[in-house]
Design an enzyme around this catalytic site. Structure first.
Site, PDB file in Angstrom:
ATOM      1  N   GLU A  46       9.010  -4.432  10.816  1.00 41.96           N
ATOM      2  CA  GLU A  46       9.464  -3.150  10.285  1.00 41.96           C
ATOM      3  C   GLU A  46       9.876  -2.188  11.395  1.00 41.96           C
ATOM      4  O   GLU A  46       9.170  -2.034  12.398  1.00 41.96           O
ATOM      5  CB  GLU A  46       8.360  -2.486   9.447  1.00 41.96           C
ATOM      6  CG  GLU A  46       8.763  -1.120   8.897  1.00 41.96           C
ATOM      7  CD  GLU A  46       7.779  -0.529   7.927  1.00 41.96           C
ATOM      8  OE1 GLU A  46       8.026   0.591   7.439  1.00 41.96           O
ATOM      9  OE2 GLU A  46       6.746  -1.174   7.642  1.00 41.96           O
TER      10      GLU A  46
ATOM     11  N   ASP B 168      -0.959  -6.146  -0.161  1.00 41.31           N
ATOM     12  CA  ASP B 168      -1.377  -5.497   1.078  1.00 41.31           C
ATOM     13  C   ASP B 168      -2.886  -5.290   1.100  1.00 41.31           C
ATOM     14  O   ASP B 168      -3.490  -4.884   0.098  1.00 41.31           O
ATOM     15  CB  ASP B 168      -0.716  -4.120   1.214  1.00 41.31           C
ATOM     16  CG  ASP B 168       0.535  -4.149   2.060  1.00 41.31           C
ATOM     17  OD1 ASP B 168       0.700  -5.089   2.859  1.00 41.31           O
ATOM     18  OD2 ASP B 168       1.355  -3.221   1.931  1.00 41.31           O
TER      19      ASP B 168
ATOM     20  N   ASP C 131       0.827  -1.205   0.000  1.00 40.70           N
ATOM     21  CA  ASP C 131       0.000   0.000   0.000  1.00 40.70           C
ATOM     22  C   ASP C 131       0.863   1.259   0.000  1.00 40.70           C
ATOM     23  O   ASP C 131       0.350   2.377  -0.114  1.00 40.70           O
ATOM     24  CB  ASP C 131      -0.995   0.001   1.157  1.00 40.70           C
ATOM     25  CG  ASP C 131      -0.343  -0.083   2.536  1.00 40.70           C
ATOM     26  OD1 ASP C 131       0.900  -0.172   2.613  1.00 40.70           O
ATOM     27  OD2 ASP C 131      -1.080  -0.077   3.541  1.00 40.70           O
ATOM     28  N   SER C 132       2.187   1.073   0.049  1.00 36.90           N
ATOM     29  CA  SER C 132       3.117   2.187  -0.160  1.00 36.90           C
ATOM     30  C   SER C 132       2.948   2.784  -1.551  1.00 36.90           C
ATOM     31  O   SER C 132       3.462   3.878  -1.822  1.00 36.90           O
ATOM     32  CB  SER C 132       4.560   1.717   0.031  1.00 36.90           C
ATOM     33  OG  SER C 132       4.814   0.527  -0.704  1.00 36.90           O
TER      34      SER C 132
ATOM     35  N   LYS D 264      -1.338  -9.479   2.827  1.00 33.09           N
ATOM     36  CA  LYS D 264      -0.615  -9.043   4.020  1.00 33.09           C
ATOM     37  C   LYS D 264      -1.483  -8.056   4.782  1.00 33.09           C
ATOM     38  O   LYS D 264      -2.126  -7.195   4.165  1.00 33.09           O
ATOM     39  CB  LYS D 264       0.717  -8.379   3.650  1.00 33.09           C
ATOM     40  CG  LYS D 264       1.526  -7.924   4.899  1.00 33.09           C
ATOM     41  CD  LYS D 264       2.931  -7.499   4.531  1.00 33.09           C
ATOM     42  CE  LYS D 264       2.994  -6.120   3.932  1.00 33.09           C
ATOM     43  NZ  LYS D 264       2.575  -5.043   4.884  1.00 33.09           N
TER      44      LYS D 264
ATOM     45  N   GLU E 250      -1.604  -5.622   8.567  1.00 30.60           N
ATOM     46  CA  GLU E 250      -0.857  -5.079   9.692  1.00 30.60           C
ATOM     47  C   GLU E 250      -1.565  -5.382  11.008  1.00 30.60           C
ATOM     48  O   GLU E 250      -2.784  -5.528  11.053  1.00 30.60           O
ATOM     49  CB  GLU E 250      -0.690  -3.562   9.535  1.00 30.60           C
ATOM     50  CG  GLU E 250       0.130  -3.155   8.329  1.00 30.60           C
ATOM     51  CD  GLU E 250       0.326  -1.649   8.236  1.00 30.60           C
ATOM     52  OE1 GLU E 250      -0.045  -0.926   9.196  1.00 30.60           O
ATOM     53  OE2 GLU E 250       0.860  -1.179   7.211  1.00 30.60           O
TER      54      GLU E 250
END
Length: 286
Positions: free
Chosen positions: A201, A102, A63-64, A132, A134
């Site tokens: 991270e 993501d 999602d970056s 993925k 978080e």
């Protein structure tokens, strides 16, 4: 590993001719724990996937892309539509690496059922191998819910960019004893829930090393420790596409500088009416 290219006559684009090999699998990544380091980079487009794929074990459609592709200030405004569109492009552009996508902010936190609806859409529309998400212990139930239903999940603990407002910034995590212990607990909970790998991270090195030793699945570091089971970076950061990058990023090129120089040469040629390749311009037949 070498890749040959053929010209797609319908698009006039060079496309890779796959080598005689199968795409890597989730179990193959799981089995790399404590063995050969896992190579992982981000990819958002088919062409970049073509270039990265022969060298990577995992391609992350992160999602970056919110910041890298769309110029957004954070990942929070990224949508499922964006992730599905870019994820499908990366799958089309690759044939070797495992592609993980993501889950964007707001698409999975509400409930395990919401997460399943979002993840199943991603999997169906992109052809990716997994998703993925978080979060640590709070997301363990969701990780278990997805994995029991056949959706491979990669976890993400430590510095979690989608929670940047709650964290108060992008600084390294785990400096205090309480946070240190919490992140270890988060990693254990996500691993026990069935995550096939976890991104750690922006955590202090000792914490990263302890996480690697504490869980049975591979730990992929980003700004963590060289002792992780693999490493991931945002490709554009690694290539030197941006002037400012996180302190932990090693630039392997100055691609921004080289692109700028190439465009400067092009502009000068156009303004001097000496455009390179003039001799190849089509001329009318006699």
């Amino acid at each position: 590993m070498s890749t040959t290219f053929t010209i797609d006559t319908s698009t006039s684009r060079a496309t890779p001719t796959p080598a005689p090999m199968k795409r890597l699998t989730i179990p193959a990544i799981q089995n790399r724990k404590g063995k050969d380091p896992v190579v992982m980079l981000t990819a958002y487009t088919a062409r970049m996937a073509q270039l990265l794929d022969p060298h990577c074990d995992l391609l992350l459609v992160g999602d970056s892309l919110g910041q890298v592709i769309y110029g957004l200030p954070s990942t929070l405004a990224v949508t499922l539509d964006m992730m599905c569109a870019h994820g499908a492009a990366v799958v089309r552009g690759s044939y070797h690496a495992v592609v993980i996508i993501d889950m964007p902010f707001g698409s999975y936190e509400g409930s395990p059922q919401q997460a399943f609806e979002s993840a199943s859409r991603i999997m169906a529309e992109t052809g990716a191998a997994g998703v993925k998400l978080e979060g640590g212990e709070a997301m363990a139930e969701t990780v278990a819910f997805l994995t029991r239903r056949g959706i491979p999940v990669m976890g993400h603990v430590g510095l979690t960019p989608q929670a940047v407002n709650a964290l108060g910034g992008y600084g390294a995590r785990g400096r205090g004893n309480a946070e240190y212990a919490k992140i270890i607990g988060d990693a254990k909970a996500v691993a026990e829930a069935g995550a096939f790998a976890i991104v750690a991270e922006g955590v202090v090195e000792t914490l990263a090393n302890e996480i690697v030793a504490a869980v049975s699945c591979p730990i992929i570091g980003i700004g963590a420790s060289n002792q992780c089971d693999g490493q991931v970076l945002v490709t554009e950061d690694m290539l030197g596409m941006f002037e400012r990058t996180p302190r932990f990023v090693k630039k392997f090129d100055d691609l921004a500088g080289r692109i700028s120089a190439a465009v400067e040469s092009y502009a000068a040629a156009v303004r001097a009416r000496s455009f390179p390749g003039d001799e190849q311009v089509y001329k009318p037949k006699d």
